[in-house]
Write a protein that holds these residues in place. Structure first.
Motif, PDB file in Angstrom:
ATOM      1  N   LEU A 332     -23.568   4.931   2.328  1.00  0.00           N
ATOM      2  CA  LEU A 332     -23.040   6.114   1.652  1.00  0.00           C
ATOM      3  C   LEU A 332     -21.917   6.732   2.478  1.00  0.00           C
ATOM      4  O   LEU A 332     -20.887   7.147   1.928  1.00  0.00           O
ATOM      5  N   GLU A 333     -22.111   6.794   3.784  1.00  0.00           N
ATOM      6  CA  GLU A 333     -21.065   7.335   4.643  1.00  0.00           C
ATOM      7  C   GLU A 333     -19.847   6.421   4.661  1.00  0.00           C
ATOM      8  O   GLU A 333     -18.695   6.888   4.614  1.00  0.00           O
ATOM      9  N   LEU A 334     -20.073   5.119   4.701  1.00  0.00           N
ATOM     10  CA  LEU A 334     -18.957   4.172   4.713  1.00  0.00           C
ATOM     11  C   LEU A 334     -18.180   4.206   3.402  1.00  0.00           C
ATOM     12  O   LEU A 334     -16.970   3.934   3.386  1.00  0.00           O
ATOM     13  N   HIS A 335     -18.841   4.548   2.321  1.00  0.00           N
ATOM     14  CA  HIS A 335     -18.187   4.595   1.011  1.00  0.00           C
ATOM     15  C   HIS A 335     -17.105   5.673   0.971  1.00  0.00           C
ATOM     16  O   HIS A 335     -16.192   5.601   0.138  1.00  0.00           O
ATOM     17  N   ARG A 336     -17.174   6.651   1.859  1.00  0.00           N
ATOM     18  CA  ARG A 336     -16.185   7.727   1.889  1.00  0.00           C
ATOM     19  C   ARG A 336     -14.858   7.261   2.485  1.00  0.00           C
ATOM     20  O   ARG A 336     -13.838   7.928   2.317  1.00  0.00           O
ATOM     21  N   LEU A 337     -14.869   6.147   3.191  1.00  0.00           N
ATOM     22  CA  LEU A 337     -13.670   5.696   3.890  1.00  0.00           C
ATOM     23  C   LEU A 337     -12.657   5.082   2.933  1.00  0.00           C
ATOM     24  O   LEU A 337     -12.980   4.139   2.192  1.00  0.00           O
ATOM     25  N   ARG A 338     -11.439   5.609   2.929  1.00  0.00           N
ATOM     26  CA  ARG A 338     -10.349   5.037   2.133  1.00  0.00           C
ATOM     27  C   ARG A 338      -9.587   4.071   3.028  1.00  0.00           C
ATOM     28  O   ARG A 338      -8.807   4.477   3.884  1.00  0.00           O
ATOM     29  N   SER A 339      -9.855   2.786   2.832  1.00  0.00           N
ATOM     30  CA  SER A 339      -9.230   1.776   3.667  1.00  0.00           C
ATOM     31  C   SER A 339      -9.180   0.453   2.914  1.00  0.00           C
ATOM     32  O   SER A 339     -10.186   0.067   2.303  1.00  0.00           O
ATOM     33  N   PRO A 340      -8.060  -0.255   2.915  1.00  0.00           N
ATOM     34  CA  PRO A 340      -6.781   0.143   3.488  1.00  0.00           C
ATOM     35  C   PRO A 340      -6.284   1.455   2.878  1.00  0.00           C
ATOM     36  O   PRO A 340      -6.438   1.690   1.686  1.00  0.00           O
ATOM     37  N   ILE A 341      -5.693   2.280   3.694  1.00  0.00           N
ATOM     38  CA  ILE A 341      -5.300   3.622   3.293  1.00  0.00           C
ATOM     39  C   ILE A 341      -4.171   3.588   2.269  1.00  0.00           C
ATOM     40  O   ILE A 341      -3.292   2.725   2.310  1.00  0.00           O
ATOM     41  N   GLY A 342      -4.199   4.537   1.311  1.00  0.00           N
ATOM     42  CA  GLY A 342      -3.107   4.702   0.361  1.00  0.00           C
ATOM     43  C   GLY A 342      -3.309   3.996  -0.960  1.00  0.00           C
ATOM     44  O   GLY A 342      -4.224   3.185  -1.127  1.00  0.00           O
ATOM     45  N   LEU A 343      -2.428   4.314  -1.918  1.00  0.00           N
ATOM     46  CA  LEU A 343      -2.419   3.656  -3.224  1.00  0.00           C
ATOM     47  C   LEU A 343      -1.497   2.442  -3.184  1.00  0.00           C
ATOM     48  O   LEU A 343      -0.581   2.358  -2.374  1.00  0.00           O
ATOM     49  N   ASP A 344      -1.731   1.526  -4.097  1.00  0.00           N
ATOM     50  CA  ASP A 344      -0.930   0.303  -4.168  1.00  0.00           C
ATOM     51  C   ASP A 344       0.409   0.598  -4.834  1.00  0.00           C
ATOM     52  O   ASP A 344       0.545   0.548  -6.057  1.00  0.00           O
ATOM     53  N   LEU A 345       1.408   0.929  -4.018  1.00  0.00           N
ATOM     54  CA  LEU A 345       2.767   1.165  -4.516  1.00  0.00           C
ATOM     55  C   LEU A 345       3.699   0.024  -4.132  1.00  0.00           C
ATOM     56  O   LEU A 345       4.891   0.068  -4.447  1.00  0.00           O
ATOM     57  N   GLY A 346       3.177  -0.970  -3.445  1.00  0.00           N
ATOM     58  CA  GLY A 346       4.034  -2.013  -2.909  1.00  0.00           C
ATOM     59  C   GLY A 346       4.869  -1.516  -1.743  1.00  0.00           C
ATOM     60  O   GLY A 346       5.953  -2.029  -1.476  1.00  0.00           O
TER      61      GLY A 346
END
Length: 391
Positions: A332-346
Protein backbone atom coordinates in the motif's frame (compact mmCIF):
# COMPACT_ATOMS: atom_id res chain seq x y z
CA UNK A 1 -10.55 36.98 -4.25
CA UNK A 2 -7.45 36.14 -2.24
CA UNK A 3 -5.70 35.14 -5.47
CA UNK A 4 -5.31 38.88 -6.20
CA UNK A 5 -4.68 39.82 -2.57
CA UNK A 6 -1.38 41.63 -3.20
CA UNK A 7 -2.94 44.20 -5.55
CA UNK A 8 -6.13 44.59 -3.51
CA UNK A 9 -4.13 45.09 -0.33
CA UNK A 10 -2.30 47.96 -2.03
CA UNK A 11 -5.66 49.47 -3.01
CA UNK A 12 -6.78 49.29 0.62
CA UNK A 13 -3.56 50.96 1.80
CA UNK A 14 -4.05 53.66 -0.86
CA UNK A 15 -7.60 54.19 0.47
CA UNK A 16 -9.20 53.50 -2.88
CA UNK A 17 -12.89 52.69 -3.21
CA UNK A 18 -13.39 49.50 -5.22
CA UNK A 19 -15.79 46.66 -5.89
CA UNK A 20 -14.75 43.05 -6.10
CA UNK A 21 -16.70 40.42 -8.02
CA UNK A 22 -16.09 36.89 -6.79
CA UNK A 23 -17.13 33.57 -8.31
CA UNK A 24 -19.23 31.94 -5.58
CA UNK A 25 -20.70 28.95 -7.43
CA UNK A 26 -20.18 27.13 -10.71
CA UNK A 27 -22.22 24.62 -12.68
CA UNK A 28 -21.08 22.61 -15.68
CA UNK A 29 -18.03 23.59 -17.69
CA UNK A 30 -17.24 26.87 -15.97
CA UNK A 31 -13.80 28.39 -16.65
CA UNK A 32 -12.95 29.56 -13.10
CA UNK A 33 -13.58 28.04 -9.68
CA UNK A 34 -15.15 29.72 -6.62
CA UNK A 35 -12.81 32.34 -5.22
CA UNK A 36 -11.71 33.72 -8.60
CA UNK A 37 -12.23 37.47 -8.65
CA UNK A 38 -12.35 40.64 -10.75
CA UNK A 39 -11.91 43.98 -8.99
CA UNK A 40 -12.67 47.47 -10.30
CA UNK A 41 -11.72 50.70 -8.54
CA UNK A 42 -13.44 54.09 -8.67
CA UNK A 43 -11.16 55.20 -11.52
CA UNK A 44 -12.17 52.21 -13.64
CA UNK A 45 -8.95 50.24 -13.22
CA UNK A 46 -9.58 46.49 -13.37
CA UNK A 47 -7.58 43.49 -12.26
CA UNK A 48 -8.23 39.76 -12.07
CA UNK A 49 -10.71 37.63 -13.96
CA UNK A 50 -13.88 35.66 -13.25
CA UNK A 51 -14.42 33.91 -16.57
CA UNK A 52 -11.32 34.07 -18.72
CA UNK A 53 -13.01 36.71 -20.88
CA UNK A 54 -16.55 35.42 -21.47
CA UNK A 55 -18.47 37.82 -19.23
CA UNK A 56 -15.79 40.21 -18.02
CA UNK A 57 -17.49 43.25 -19.57
CA UNK A 58 -20.82 42.60 -17.88
CA UNK A 59 -19.16 41.91 -14.53
CA UNK A 60 -17.10 45.08 -14.89
CA UNK A 61 -20.36 47.03 -15.29
CA UNK A 62 -21.82 45.30 -12.21
CA UNK A 63 -18.79 46.39 -10.19
CA UNK A 64 -19.32 49.99 -11.27
CA UNK A 65 -22.99 49.80 -10.30
CA UNK A 66 -22.12 48.34 -6.90
CA UNK A 67 -19.61 51.13 -6.32
CA UNK A 68 -22.35 53.64 -7.07
CA UNK A 69 -25.07 52.00 -4.95
CA UNK A 70 -22.87 50.78 -2.11
CA UNK A 71 -24.84 47.52 -1.94
CA UNK A 72 -23.70 43.97 -2.76
CA UNK A 73 -25.38 42.12 -5.61
CA UNK A 74 -25.45 38.50 -6.79
CA UNK A 75 -25.81 37.66 -10.47
CA UNK A 76 -25.72 34.46 -12.58
CA UNK A 77 -24.21 34.14 -16.03
CA UNK A 78 -24.86 31.18 -18.31
CA UNK A 79 -24.79 30.09 -21.91
CA UNK A 80 -26.93 32.03 -24.40
CA UNK A 81 -27.78 30.09 -27.57
CA UNK A 82 -30.13 32.75 -28.95
CA UNK A 83 -27.52 35.39 -29.65
CA UNK A 84 -23.84 34.63 -30.16
CA UNK A 85 -23.00 38.09 -28.88
CA UNK A 86 -25.24 37.98 -25.82
CA UNK A 87 -23.66 38.03 -22.39
CA UNK A 88 -23.04 34.40 -21.54
CA UNK A 89 -20.53 31.61 -21.21
CA UNK A 90 -19.85 30.01 -24.56
CA UNK A 91 -18.37 26.99 -22.78
CA UNK A 92 -21.88 26.00 -21.72
CA UNK A 93 -21.45 26.40 -17.96
CA UNK A 94 -22.93 28.78 -15.42
CA UNK A 95 -21.19 30.94 -12.85
CA UNK A 96 -22.71 32.84 -9.94
CA UNK A 97 -21.02 36.12 -9.06
CA UNK A 98 -21.16 38.11 -5.83
CA UNK A 99 -20.16 41.76 -6.20
CA UNK A 100 -19.13 43.49 -2.99
CA UNK A 101 -18.34 47.24 -2.75
CA UNK A 102 -15.44 48.17 -0.49
CA UNK A 103 -15.34 51.79 0.63
CA UNK A 104 -12.29 53.48 2.15
CA UNK A 105 -12.61 54.13 5.88
CA UNK A 106 -12.56 57.58 7.39
CA UNK A 107 -15.68 58.94 5.70
CA UNK A 108 -17.98 61.44 7.40
CA UNK A 109 -19.78 60.29 10.55
CA UNK A 110 -23.23 60.27 8.94
CA UNK A 111 -22.12 57.96 6.16
CA UNK A 112 -20.27 55.68 8.56
CA UNK A 113 -23.28 55.45 10.83
CA UNK A 114 -25.56 54.54 7.94
CA UNK A 115 -23.63 51.41 7.09
CA UNK A 116 -21.60 50.43 10.11
CA UNK A 117 -22.14 46.78 9.21
CA UNK A 118 -20.48 47.34 5.85
CA UNK A 119 -17.56 49.01 7.60
CA UNK A 120 -17.14 45.89 9.74
CA UNK A 121 -17.27 43.75 6.60
CA UNK A 122 -14.61 45.94 5.00
CA UNK A 123 -12.43 45.51 8.09
CA UNK A 124 -12.70 41.72 7.79
CA UNK A 125 -11.95 41.87 4.08
CA UNK A 126 -9.00 44.22 4.57
CA UNK A 127 -7.59 41.95 7.27
CA UNK A 128 -7.87 38.92 4.99
CA UNK A 129 -6.13 40.75 2.14
CA UNK A 130 -3.32 41.91 4.42
CA UNK A 131 -2.77 38.39 5.77
CA UNK A 132 -2.77 36.87 2.28
CA UNK A 133 -0.37 39.52 1.00
CA UNK A 134 2.03 38.67 3.84
CA UNK A 135 1.73 34.93 3.21
CA UNK A 136 0.00 34.33 6.54
CA UNK A 137 -2.76 31.82 7.19
CA UNK A 138 -6.27 33.28 7.37
CA UNK A 139 -9.72 32.60 5.96
CA UNK A 140 -12.43 34.98 4.79
CA UNK A 141 -16.03 33.82 5.01
CA UNK A 142 -18.85 35.67 3.26
CA UNK A 143 -22.58 35.08 2.95
CA UNK A 144 -23.16 34.42 -0.76
CA UNK A 145 -26.76 33.20 -0.60
CA UNK A 146 -29.48 33.57 2.01
CA UNK A 147 -31.51 36.36 3.62
CA UNK A 148 -30.93 39.61 1.68
CA UNK A 149 -29.87 41.45 4.84
CA UNK A 150 -26.96 39.03 5.26
CA UNK A 151 -25.70 39.00 1.66
CA UNK A 152 -22.05 39.93 1.50
CA UNK A 153 -21.56 39.98 5.28
CA UNK A 154 -18.07 38.80 6.17
CA UNK A 155 -15.86 37.53 8.93
CA UNK A 156 -12.16 36.80 9.11
CA UNK A 157 -10.88 33.75 10.96
CA UNK A 158 -7.26 33.15 11.91
CA UNK A 159 -5.64 29.83 12.90
CA UNK A 160 -5.71 30.73 16.60
CA UNK A 161 -9.49 31.16 16.41
CA UNK A 162 -9.47 34.97 16.42
CA UNK A 163 -12.52 36.31 14.55
CA UNK A 164 -12.98 39.76 12.98
CA UNK A 165 -16.36 40.91 11.69
CA UNK A 166 -19.79 39.31 11.88
CA UNK A 167 -22.29 37.67 9.57
CA UNK A 168 -25.18 39.29 11.46
CA UNK A 169 -28.42 37.45 12.12
CA UNK A 170 -28.71 34.80 14.82
CA UNK A 171 -26.17 34.92 17.65
CA UNK A 172 -25.02 31.35 16.90
CA UNK A 173 -24.43 31.93 13.18
CA UNK A 174 -20.98 33.44 13.72
CA UNK A 175 -19.98 30.66 16.11
CA UNK A 176 -20.91 27.88 13.69
CA UNK A 177 -19.49 29.70 10.67
CA UNK A 178 -16.20 30.32 12.47
CA UNK A 179 -15.88 26.64 13.38
CA UNK A 180 -16.52 25.54 9.80
CA UNK A 181 -14.15 28.18 8.49
CA UNK A 182 -11.35 27.17 10.81
CA UNK A 183 -11.68 23.53 9.72
CA UNK A 184 -11.34 24.52 6.07
CA UNK A 185 -8.45 26.83 6.91
CA UNK A 186 -6.58 23.99 8.60
CA UNK A 187 -7.00 21.96 5.42
CA UNK A 188 -6.00 24.93 3.23
CA UNK A 189 -9.23 24.66 1.24
CA UNK A 190 -11.62 27.08 -0.41
CA UNK A 191 -15.19 25.78 -0.52
CA UNK A 192 -18.84 26.59 0.03
CA UNK A 193 -20.61 25.67 3.27
CA UNK A 194 -24.36 25.53 3.83
CA UNK A 195 -25.73 26.01 7.34
CA UNK A 196 -28.92 27.25 8.91
CA UNK A 197 -29.36 30.95 9.52
CA UNK A 198 -29.55 30.21 13.25
CA UNK A 199 -26.27 28.27 13.17
CA UNK A 200 -27.81 24.80 13.06
CA UNK A 201 -29.69 22.61 10.61
CA UNK A 202 -32.85 24.56 11.30
CA UNK A 203 -33.92 27.90 9.93
CA UNK A 204 -33.51 29.48 6.54
CA UNK A 205 -30.41 28.10 4.79
CA UNK A 206 -27.37 30.32 4.38
CA UNK A 207 -24.57 29.53 1.92
CA UNK A 208 -21.10 30.71 2.83
CA UNK A 209 -18.01 30.97 0.65
CA UNK A 210 -14.88 30.24 2.65
CA UNK A 211 -11.64 31.40 1.01
CA UNK A 212 -8.53 30.09 2.70
CA UNK A 213 -5.16 31.78 2.38
CA UNK A 214 -2.26 29.67 3.53
CA UNK A 215 1.50 29.82 2.99
CA UNK A 216 2.63 28.47 -0.38
CA UNK A 217 2.73 24.65 -0.58
CA UNK A 218 6.16 23.03 -0.41
CA UNK A 219 7.97 21.35 -3.27
CA UNK A 220 11.07 19.44 -2.20
CA UNK A 221 13.41 18.53 -5.06
CA UNK A 222 16.12 16.01 -4.22
CA UNK A 223 19.10 15.82 -6.55
CA UNK A 224 20.89 18.93 -7.82
CA UNK A 225 20.92 17.98 -11.50
CA UNK A 226 19.95 19.85 -14.67
CA UNK A 227 16.45 18.33 -14.60
CA UNK A 228 16.06 19.73 -11.10
CA UNK A 229 16.91 23.25 -12.26
CA UNK A 230 14.10 23.11 -14.83
CA UNK A 231 11.68 21.63 -12.29
CA UNK A 232 12.47 24.43 -9.82
CA UNK A 233 11.42 27.01 -12.42
CA UNK A 234 8.16 25.20 -13.16
CA UNK A 235 7.49 24.69 -9.45
CA UNK A 236 7.83 28.41 -8.79
CA UNK A 237 5.52 29.12 -11.74
CA UNK A 238 2.90 26.86 -10.13
CA UNK A 239 3.16 28.75 -6.83
CA UNK A 240 5.25 26.32 -4.75
CA UNK A 241 7.90 27.22 -2.21
CA UNK A 242 10.73 25.17 -3.71
CA UNK A 243 13.63 23.63 -1.81
CA UNK A 244 16.54 21.80 -3.44
CA UNK A 245 18.51 19.27 -1.41
CA UNK A 246 21.68 17.38 -2.36
CA UNK A 247 24.51 15.95 -0.28
CA UNK A 248 27.09 17.19 -2.80
CA UNK A 249 28.04 20.84 -2.12
CA UNK A 250 29.67 21.29 -5.52
CA UNK A 251 26.28 20.83 -7.21
CA UNK A 252 23.87 22.35 -4.66
CA UNK A 253 24.70 26.00 -5.26
CA UNK A 254 22.76 29.23 -5.70
CA UNK A 255 24.44 29.76 -9.06
CA UNK A 256 22.91 26.52 -10.41
CA UNK A 257 19.50 27.12 -8.82
CA UNK A 258 18.82 30.87 -8.80
CA UNK A 259 15.04 30.37 -8.68
CA UNK A 260 15.00 28.10 -5.62
CA UNK A 261 13.68 29.45 -2.33
CA UNK A 262 16.09 27.25 -0.39
CA UNK A 263 19.18 25.22 -1.22
CA UNK A 264 20.31 22.64 1.32
CA UNK A 265 23.49 20.60 1.41
CA UNK A 266 22.63 17.50 3.41
CA UNK A 267 21.75 13.85 3.01
CA UNK A 268 18.22 13.85 1.60
CA UNK A 269 16.70 11.55 4.22
CA UNK A 270 18.23 13.57 7.06
CA UNK A 271 16.88 16.84 5.63
CA UNK A 272 13.43 15.29 5.17
CA UNK A 273 13.43 14.15 8.81
CA UNK A 274 13.90 17.79 9.86
CA UNK A 275 10.92 19.13 7.91
CA UNK A 276 7.35 19.68 9.09
CA UNK A 277 5.29 19.06 5.93
CA UNK A 278 1.56 19.33 5.40
CA UNK A 279 -0.74 17.37 3.10
CA UNK A 280 -0.09 19.73 0.16
CA UNK A 281 3.64 19.05 -0.06
CA UNK A 282 5.13 17.34 -3.12
CA UNK A 283 8.42 15.43 -3.11
CA UNK A 284 10.38 14.88 -6.31
CA UNK A 285 13.33 12.49 -6.06
CA UNK A 286 15.64 12.99 -9.04
CA UNK A 287 18.87 11.46 -7.70
CA UNK A 288 18.23 7.92 -9.09
CA UNK A 289 21.00 6.67 -6.83
CA UNK A 290 20.04 3.89 -4.41
CA UNK A 291 22.20 5.13 -1.54
CA UNK A 292 20.21 8.39 -1.59
CA UNK A 293 16.85 7.17 -2.88
CA UNK A 294 16.08 4.22 -0.65
CA UNK A 295 16.46 5.83 2.82
CA UNK A 296 14.71 8.94 1.49
CA UNK A 297 11.75 7.11 -0.05
CA UNK A 298 11.47 4.81 2.97
CA UNK A 299 10.54 7.92 4.95
CA UNK A 300 8.72 9.87 2.24
CA UNK A 301 6.20 7.13 1.45
CA UNK A 302 5.12 7.05 5.08
CA UNK A 303 4.40 10.77 5.23
CA UNK A 304 0.89 12.21 4.61
CA UNK A 305 2.05 14.35 1.67
CA UNK A 306 0.28 14.94 -1.65
CA UNK A 307 2.81 13.43 -4.04
CA UNK A 308 6.00 11.39 -4.06
CA UNK A 309 7.72 10.79 -7.40
CA UNK A 310 11.09 9.30 -8.26
CA UNK A 311 13.13 9.52 -11.47
CA UNK A 312 14.69 6.47 -13.08
CA UNK A 313 14.25 3.81 -15.74
CA UNK A 314 11.73 1.03 -15.36
CA UNK A 315 14.56 -1.33 -14.44
CA UNK A 316 15.73 1.13 -11.80
CA UNK A 317 12.16 1.37 -10.53
CA UNK A 318 11.82 -2.40 -10.12
CA UNK A 319 15.15 -2.61 -8.30
CA UNK A 320 14.11 0.31 -6.09
CA UNK A 321 10.83 -1.40 -5.18
CA UNK A 322 12.66 -4.54 -4.06
CA UNK A 323 15.01 -2.48 -1.90
CA UNK A 324 12.07 -0.66 -0.34
CA UNK A 325 10.27 -3.94 0.35
CA UNK A 326 13.40 -5.19 2.07
CA UNK A 327 13.32 -1.98 4.13
CA UNK A 328 9.84 -2.94 5.37
CA UNK A 329 7.47 -0.87 3.23
CA UNK A 330 4.06 -2.37 2.53
CA UNK A 331 2.49 -2.72 -0.92
CA UNK A 332 0.00 0.00 0.00
CA UNK A 333 2.84 2.37 0.81
CA UNK A 334 4.70 1.44 -2.37
CA UNK A 335 1.56 2.09 -4.41
CA UNK A 336 1.88 5.80 -3.54
CA UNK A 337 5.18 6.07 -5.41
CA UNK A 338 4.95 7.72 -8.85
CA UNK A 339 7.82 6.13 -10.72
CA UNK A 340 9.04 6.55 -13.37
CA UNK A 341 8.12 10.11 -12.46
CA UNK A 342 5.89 12.24 -14.71
CA UNK A 343 3.34 11.75 -17.49
CA UNK A 344 4.19 10.22 -20.85
CA UNK A 345 4.79 13.32 -22.98
CA UNK A 346 7.73 11.89 -24.88
CA UNK A 347 9.89 14.36 -22.97
CA UNK A 348 13.60 14.56 -23.76
CA UNK A 349 15.02 17.86 -22.52
CA UNK A 350 15.17 18.95 -18.87
CA UNK A 351 12.42 21.51 -19.57
CA UNK A 352 10.17 18.94 -21.21
CA UNK A 353 10.79 16.50 -18.36
CA UNK A 354 9.97 19.19 -15.81
CA UNK A 355 6.72 19.85 -17.67
CA UNK A 356 5.94 16.11 -17.57
CA UNK A 357 6.50 15.99 -13.81
CA UNK A 358 4.50 19.17 -13.19
CA UNK A 359 1.62 17.82 -15.32
CA UNK A 360 1.46 14.69 -13.15
CA UNK A 361 1.51 16.78 -9.98
CA UNK A 362 -1.38 18.94 -11.24
CA UNK A 363 -3.36 15.90 -12.40
CA UNK A 364 -2.86 14.25 -9.01
CA UNK A 365 -3.91 17.43 -7.22
CA UNK A 366 -6.98 18.14 -9.34
CA UNK A 367 -8.14 14.61 -10.05
CA UNK A 368 -7.24 14.69 -13.74
CA UNK A 369 -6.53 11.62 -15.86
CA UNK A 370 -3.65 12.94 -17.94
CA UNK A 371 -5.46 11.75 -21.06
CA UNK A 372 -5.90 14.01 -24.14
CA UNK A 373 -9.10 16.06 -24.00
CA UNK A 374 -9.65 15.56 -27.73
CA UNK A 375 -12.18 12.77 -28.13
CA UNK A 376 -12.48 12.24 -24.38
CA UNK A 377 -15.74 12.34 -22.46
CA UNK A 378 -14.28 13.44 -19.15
CA UNK A 379 -15.17 16.91 -17.83
CA UNK A 380 -12.75 19.73 -18.65
CA UNK A 381 -13.51 21.62 -15.43
CA UNK A 382 -14.29 19.56 -12.35
CA UNK A 383 -16.67 20.97 -9.75
CA UNK A 384 -14.96 22.10 -6.53
CA UNK A 385 -15.92 20.38 -3.29
CA UNK A 386 -19.05 21.46 -1.49
CA UNK A 387 -19.53 20.95 2.21
CA UNK A 388 -22.93 19.81 3.40
CA UNK A 389 -25.09 21.09 6.24
CA UNK A 390 -23.72 20.95 9.75
CA UNK A 391 -25.36 20.20 13.05
Amino acid sequence: MLDIADALHRWVEQRRDFAVATVVATHGSAPRHPGAALAVDADGTALGSVSGGCVEGAVYALCQEALESGAPVRESFGYSDEDAFAVGLTCGGTIDILVTPVRATGRDAASAASDGARTADADALAGALAAAARGEAAALTRVVQGPPALLGRALLVRPDGTVTGTLGGHRDLDRTAAAETRALLEAGRTATVEIGADGSRCGEPVTLLVESSVPAPRMLVFGAIDFAAALVRVGKFLGYHVSVCDARPVFATAGRFPDADEIVVDWPHRYLDSQDLDARAVLCVLTHDAKFDVPLLERALRLPVAYVGAMGSRRTHLDRLERLRDAGLTELELHRLRSPIGLDLGARTPEETALSIAAEIVANRRGGTGAPLTGAHTPIHRDPPRIGSVA
